[in-house]
Design a protein around this motif. Sequence first.
Motif, PDB file in Angstrom:
ATOM      1  N   SER A  75       0.844  -1.194   0.000  1.00 21.41           N
ATOM      2  CA  SER A  75       0.000   0.000   0.000  1.00 21.41           C
ATOM      3  C   SER A  75       0.878   1.241   0.000  1.00 21.41           C
ATOM      4  O   SER A  75       2.077   1.183   0.303  1.00 21.41           O
ATOM      5  CB  SER A  75      -0.942   0.011   1.208  1.00 21.41           C
ATOM      6  OG  SER A  75      -0.222   0.057   2.432  1.00 21.41           O
ATOM      7  N   ALA A 114      -2.628  -2.655  -3.279  1.00 21.04           N
ATOM      8  CA  ALA A 114      -2.737  -3.818  -4.156  1.00 21.04           C
ATOM      9  C   ALA A 114      -3.129  -5.020  -3.311  1.00 21.04           C
ATOM     10  O   ALA A 114      -2.522  -5.289  -2.274  1.00 21.04           O
ATOM     11  CB  ALA A 114      -1.403  -4.069  -4.855  1.00 21.04           C
ATOM     12  N   GLU A 128      -6.684  -7.069  -7.170  1.00 25.09           N
ATOM     13  CA  GLU A 128      -7.254  -5.773  -7.503  1.00 25.09           C
ATOM     14  C   GLU A 128      -6.392  -4.649  -6.952  1.00 25.09           C
ATOM     15  O   GLU A 128      -5.672  -4.809  -5.965  1.00 25.09           O
ATOM     16  CB  GLU A 128      -8.683  -5.653  -6.971  1.00 25.09           C
ATOM     17  CG  GLU A 128      -8.788  -5.710  -5.461  1.00 25.09           C
ATOM     18  CD  GLU A 128     -10.237  -5.637  -4.983  1.00 25.09           C
ATOM     19  OE1 GLU A 128     -11.151  -5.856  -5.794  1.00 25.09           O
ATOM     20  OE2 GLU A 128     -10.439  -5.364  -3.783  1.00 25.09           O
ATOM     21  N   LEU A 129      -6.481  -3.531  -7.629  1.00 28.26           N
ATOM     22  CA  LEU A 129      -5.842  -2.295  -7.187  1.00 28.26           C
ATOM     23  C   LEU A 129      -6.949  -1.343  -6.772  1.00 28.26           C
ATOM     24  O   LEU A 129      -7.846  -1.043  -7.557  1.00 28.26           O
ATOM     25  CB  LEU A 129      -5.015  -1.680  -8.311  1.00 28.26           C
ATOM     26  CG  LEU A 129      -4.440  -0.281  -8.035  1.00 28.26           C
ATOM     27  CD1 LEU A 129      -3.337  -0.360  -6.988  1.00 28.26           C
ATOM     28  CD2 LEU A 129      -3.932   0.355  -9.324  1.00 28.26           C
ATOM     29  N   LEU A 143      -5.770  -5.912 -10.772  1.00 28.42           N
ATOM     30  CA  LEU A 143      -4.348  -5.731 -10.508  1.00 28.42           C
ATOM     31  C   LEU A 143      -3.538  -6.233 -11.698  1.00 28.42           C
ATOM     32  O   LEU A 143      -3.746  -7.340 -12.196  1.00 28.42           O
ATOM     33  CB  LEU A 143      -3.966  -6.502  -9.248  1.00 28.42           C
ATOM     34  CG  LEU A 143      -2.527  -6.364  -8.749  1.00 28.42           C
ATOM     35  CD1 LEU A 143      -2.225  -4.913  -8.408  1.00 28.42           C
ATOM     36  CD2 LEU A 143      -2.307  -7.256  -7.539  1.00 28.42           C
ATOM     37  N   ALA A 196      -3.088  -0.024 -15.726  1.00 27.00           N
ATOM     38  CA  ALA A 196      -3.931   0.308 -14.579  1.00 27.00           C
ATOM     39  C   ALA A 196      -4.340   1.776 -14.615  1.00 27.00           C
ATOM     40  O   ALA A 196      -5.505   2.122 -14.352  1.00 27.00           O
ATOM     41  CB  ALA A 196      -3.192  -0.002 -13.283  1.00 27.00           C
ATOM     42  N   LEU A 200       2.446  -0.480  -7.558  1.00 24.55           N
ATOM     43  CA  LEU A 200       2.507  -1.626  -8.460  1.00 24.55           C
ATOM     44  C   LEU A 200       3.934  -2.141  -8.626  1.00 24.55           C
ATOM     45  O   LEU A 200       4.154  -3.353  -8.747  1.00 24.55           O
ATOM     46  CB  LEU A 200       1.919  -1.251  -9.827  1.00 24.55           C
ATOM     47  CG  LEU A 200       0.407  -0.999  -9.829  1.00 24.55           C
ATOM     48  CD1 LEU A 200      -0.060  -0.618 -11.219  1.00 24.55           C
ATOM     49  CD2 LEU A 200      -0.355  -2.230  -9.338  1.00 24.55           C
ATOM     50  N   ALA A 225       4.566  -4.126  -5.538  1.00 21.96           N
ATOM     51  CA  ALA A 225       3.781  -5.366  -5.558  1.00 21.96           C
ATOM     52  C   ALA A 225       4.395  -6.385  -6.497  1.00 21.96           C
ATOM     53  O   ALA A 225       4.456  -7.586  -6.198  1.00 21.96           O
ATOM     54  CB  ALA A 225       2.339  -5.059  -5.983  1.00 21.96           C
TER      55      ALA A 225
END
Length: 241
Positions: free
Chosen positions: A151, A172, A181-182, A199, A206, A234, A237
């Motif tokens: 996050s 994320a 998912e984002l 995601l 995105a 992202l 992640a």
Amino acid sequence: MQLRLPASIAEAQRCLAEGAVPIGGATLVWAAWQRDGFPEQALSLRNLPEANVVGSEELGGAVLLHRVDATVPEVLHRAAAGVGTGAVRRTATVGGNIVGSTLRCLLPAALVLDARATVLEPDGVSETDLTELLAKRHLLLALRWRTPLVSGHRKVEGEAGGPPPLVVAAAAHADGDGPGELRVAVRDGYEVLSETTPLAPDADHALHALERTDLGALPAPAREHVREVVTDVLARAGARP
């Protein structure tokens, strides 16, 4: 004014049933009470264990903002650390900030965590979503969420005396065998927008999806902050094993 400090759920319910008014950290209501008059009874949850928990997936409504530490996800920790001054954070509560404040500095973080609210009413304890929490101004016992992969949070420096500064939050989330998912939330002035997109490791993909939502109508400087926060989240992640 009588200040009531229940130490159990049952006792807190009795206080509400008898007309006690929730006080939170009193950072917001005190001036209004001085102007308009004090209620006969006020209710604080500072002695209620269920409202004072700080955990990796739970945060009590009576927790003072300075106690919100790295135990919780980064987005929520940084949101709490950015509220007001140190003196304010040692007095203001999580519930007071989200439910009692027009600024709602913690709300974008709670939204991207997909948090649910445990609320206390005179007839019992229940769980609801953040939309209903704010609409009905429930007494917040605690927030609960699922741990995100990564996050991020950014609060842009605002002008003294101007509108509330821009806040961007993103998280994320994994979703079993699915793409995940984002979630992105933005406080622009007094309005908070929240959107979700599948995601993907490609930040451009995105961001293109988010541009087709209400976030795409934000001013260009705000969209640039969204781009930077989303790209960072992202990237982190994608770097996770």
